[in-house]
Design an enzyme around this catalytic site. Structure first.
Site, PDB file in Angstrom:
ATOM      1  N   TYR A  69      15.432 -13.502   7.630  1.00 25.15           N
ATOM      2  CA  TYR A  69      15.779 -12.072   7.553  1.00 25.15           C
ATOM      3  C   TYR A  69      16.316 -11.722   6.165  1.00 25.15           C
ATOM      4  CZ  TYR A  69      17.484  -7.511   9.067  1.00 25.15           C
ATOM      5  OH  TYR A  69      17.681  -6.173   9.198  1.00 25.15           O
TER       6      TYR A  69
ATOM      7  N   PHE B 245      -0.343  11.946  -6.757  1.00 25.79           N
ATOM      8  CA  PHE B 245      -1.168  11.619  -5.597  1.00 25.79           C
ATOM      9  C   PHE B 245      -0.632  12.411  -4.399  1.00 25.79           C
ATOM     10  CE2 PHE B 245      -2.260   8.960  -1.888  1.00 25.79           C
ATOM     11  CZ  PHE B 245      -3.628   9.085  -1.996  1.00 25.79           C
TER      12      PHE B 245
ATOM     13  N   ALA C  81      -0.265   1.874  -8.683  1.00 26.22           N
ATOM     14  CA  ALA C  81      -1.191   1.372  -7.666  1.00 26.22           C
ATOM     15  C   ALA C  81      -2.380   0.634  -8.306  1.00 26.22           C
ATOM     16  CB  ALA C  81      -1.688   2.531  -6.806  1.00 26.22           C
TER      17      ALA C  81
ATOM     18  N   LYS D  25      -3.548  -1.780  -3.359  1.00 24.45           N
ATOM     19  CA  LYS D  25      -4.678  -1.652  -4.297  1.00 24.45           C
ATOM     20  C   LYS D  25      -4.681  -2.854  -5.233  1.00 24.45           C
ATOM     21  CE  LYS D  25      -4.012   2.815  -2.921  1.00 24.45           C
ATOM     22  NZ  LYS D  25      -2.936   3.228  -2.025  1.00 24.45           N
TER      23      LYS D  25
HETATM   24  N1  F0G Z   1      -0.131   6.483  -5.312  1.00 24.32           N
HETATM   25  C1  F0G Z   1      -1.456   6.416  -5.539  1.00 24.32           C
HETATM   26  C2  F0G Z   1      -1.974   6.611  -6.927  1.00 24.32           C
HETATM   27  C3  F0G Z   1      -2.330   6.187  -4.473  1.00 24.32           C
HETATM   28  O1  F0G Z   1      -3.649   6.151  -4.706  1.00 24.32           O
HETATM   29  C4  F0G Z   1      -1.805   5.989  -3.171  1.00 24.32           C
HETATM   30  C5  F0G Z   1      -2.687   5.761  -2.032  1.00 24.32           C
HETATM   31  C6  F0G Z   1      -0.418   6.050  -2.999  1.00 24.32           C
HETATM   32  C7  F0G Z   1       0.389   6.294  -4.097  1.00 24.32           C
HETATM   33  C8  F0G Z   1       0.221   5.889  -1.641  1.00 24.32           C
HETATM   34  O2  F0G Z   1       0.234   4.566  -1.283  1.00 24.32           O
HETATM   35  O3  F0G Z   1      -1.157   4.467   0.803  1.00 24.32           O
HETATM   36  O4  F0G Z   1       0.332   2.578   0.111  1.00 24.32           O
HETATM   37  O5  F0G Z   1       1.313   4.660   0.961  1.00 24.32           O
HETATM   38  N2  F0G Z   1      -3.941   5.951  -2.074  1.00 24.32           N
HETATM   39  C9  F0G Z   1      -4.911   5.637  -1.038  1.00 24.32           C
HETATM   40  C10 F0G Z   1      -6.269   6.165  -1.437  1.00 24.32           C
HETATM   41  C11 F0G Z   1      -4.509   6.034   0.341  1.00 24.32           C
HETATM   42  O6  F0G Z   1      -7.194   6.096  -0.609  1.00 24.32           O
HETATM   43  O7  F0G Z   1      -6.443   6.599  -2.584  1.00 24.32           O
HETATM   44  P1  F0G Z   1       0.166   4.051   0.235  1.00 24.32           P
END
Ligand code: F0G
Length: 460
Positions: free
Chosen positions: A75, A127, A219, A260
């Site tokens: 934990y 995003f 990401a 990613k």
């Molecule tokens: N920032 C970026 C640049 C993203 O592309 C994403 C997610 C997130 C934050 C959020 O992250 O999904 O782990 O909570 N992009 C995905 C997409 C969902 O399909 O482009 P997450």
């Protein structure tokens, strides 16, 4: 003399496979009708090429799977956390590493800890989950993308950049209410386009002048670094890890959806230099996310992340990654479907407004194109146009169109082979003569928020 190959090969071999669902056109027509023409409502078992997202869909390496077996599930203070923490510290140079279950929970924690009602958060383009977290903390989300973005067909090496003139003007005019600046690398919402080191440096200087924290949304940090190596003068000879380190050196903190560029199926983190901010986030996170040495993750997830974060920076992989995405883009363009250029790092964006000029925005050309890609070929992409980014005026009932009508085809990492891509290109060229006959769509149901996920449609 050594031979010089032209083909960039997949720098891996395959040890484990899963079957590709192969359906007839009739079966797909039934499935999409049952899903009310919303691709999010399809079962994955009915999709042959799932290009909905590159998030959480990567193939992990044998080394990552081996890491999974030695995950320490304690934990508090697990060895897997320590490995993850030191890896992120080494790569980013940031002091405090806070694991989260995915990117949006890191966003939620940061916004709750850092921003107040009435603040503004500036970015090269937030995003959509970042924007939603900024808004739900009571702040405004302001996008300042480079003006080059509007011309979808024009080549510019760093279309993901921040517009520095507008940033300077905002900082000058409103600096007391600006809580934070976020640079998203690569810039997903405008086509997976990279940000240059020069632009990052300039944003750093401006934010420093007004004493405003600068965060990176990383990401896809490794794809961005490799674009810098390929396109930015002075970086040709530098190693990817050293370019990555320089990118992070301009930031006060970073948020990552590790689904990613860490090859993981789940995971994320928030990393910051400030002791007081880290303390605040750690006390917030125990309420919803978990204890600070696991966030929302299992120890085994952190093992896989620590390994993936290093693998992603390998140059043979990145060369293959960017080349294979561009190969898909070139093929689609040659087949006769207009695409956003230059090609992004993780996806190809089809320009549905140009492909279907006979379908007006309020009849959703991106939706029409994405349904056709599924019905005819078995490809699941995602509409990024008026369905996702537009809205219906609650009083007049009128549709407000988005600026662009796009369909994103995102490539999962290390999942599809070159013959899969060749097959899709071949099928797309057979779809082209049919494009003028495609019809638009209308909503039969739309929820008030984030309507694209659960809306239902009918063909016109
Ligand atoms: N920032 C970026 C640049 C993203 O592309 C994403 C997610 C997130 C934050 C959020 O992250 O999904 O782990 O909570 N992009 C995905 C997409 C969902 O399909 O482009 P997450």
């Amino acid at each position: 003399m050594s031979y010089k190959p032209k083909t960039v090969i997949e720098p891996f071999k395959i040890k484990m496979v899963e079957p590709l669902p192969l359906l007839s056109e009739e079966q797909r027509a039934t499935a999409i009708k049952k899903a009310h023409y919303n691709l999010f409502s399809l079962d994955a078992q009915d999709v042959t090429f799932d290009l909905l997202t590159d998030s959480g869909t990567s193939a992990m390496s044998a080394t990552q799977w081996a890491g999974i077996m030695i995950g320490d599930e304690s934990y508090a203070g697990s060895q897997s956390f320590r490995k993850f923490e030191s890896t992120v510290q080494e790569i980013t140079g940031l002091k405090h590493v806070i694991p989260t279950h995915q990117g949006r929970s890191a966003e939620d924690l940061l916004m709750k800890a850092l921003i107040c009602e009435g603040d503004a958060v500036l970015g090269n383009t937030h995003f959509d989950t970042t924007r939603a977290n900024i808004l739900s903390a009571g702040a405004r989300a302001i996008d300042l993308p480079s003006p080059e973005v509007k011309n979808t067909g024009a080549f510019a090496p760093f279309k993901g950049n921040m517009d520095l003139d507008r940033l300077a003007a905002q900082l000058e005019k409103n600096n007391s209410s600006i809580a934070l600046v976020i640079m998203t690398v690569t810039n997903n919402s405008i086509g997976g386009q990279p940000v240059s080191m020069e632009n990052l440096k300039a944003v750093r200087l401006l934010t420093q002048k007004y004493n405003i924290p600068l965060f990176l949304d990383v990401a896809r940090f490794a794809e961005n670094a490799y674009f810098i190596k390929l396109r930015e003068p002075g970086y040709e000879e530098k190693s990817v890890p050293s370019i990555v380190q320089e990118m992070f050196s301009y930031a006060d903190g970073a948020l990552m959806s590790a689904k990613k560029d860490a090859f993981a199926n789940i995971g994320g983190f928030l990393a910051v230099n400030s002791d007081s901010l880290a303390e605040k986030v750690r006390s917030l996170m125990v309420i919803t996310e978990g204890f600070p040495t696991y966030g929302g993750l299992a120890g085994r997830d952190m093992e896989a992340l620590a390994i993936g974060l290093r693998e992603i920076q390998e140059e043979h992989y990145l060369q293959y990654r960017l080349r294979s995405v561009a190969y898909f883009g070139e093929g689609i363009e040659q087949a006769g479907i207009p695409v956003v250029k230059p090609f992004g790092g993780h996806a190809i964006y089809l320009d549905a407004a140009k492909a279907l000029p006979h379908i007006p925005p309020h009849e959703f050309p991106g939706q029409a194109l994405s349904v056709a890609l599924y019905e005819r070929i078995g490809i699941r992409g995602v509409e990024i146009g008026t369905v996702m980014m537009g809205y219906r005026d609650p009083e007049s009932g009128e549709e407000h169109p988005a600026d662009l009508e796009l369909v994103r085809l995102a490539m999962p990492r290390r999942v599809y082979t070159q013959s899969h891509v060749d097959y899709m290109i071949e099928m797309l060229s057979q779809l082209v003569p049919e494009l003028p006959a495609l019809k638009g769509y209308k909503f039969t149901y739309q929820p008030p928020l984030l309507r694209h996920f659960t809306a239902r449609f009918a063909p016109l």
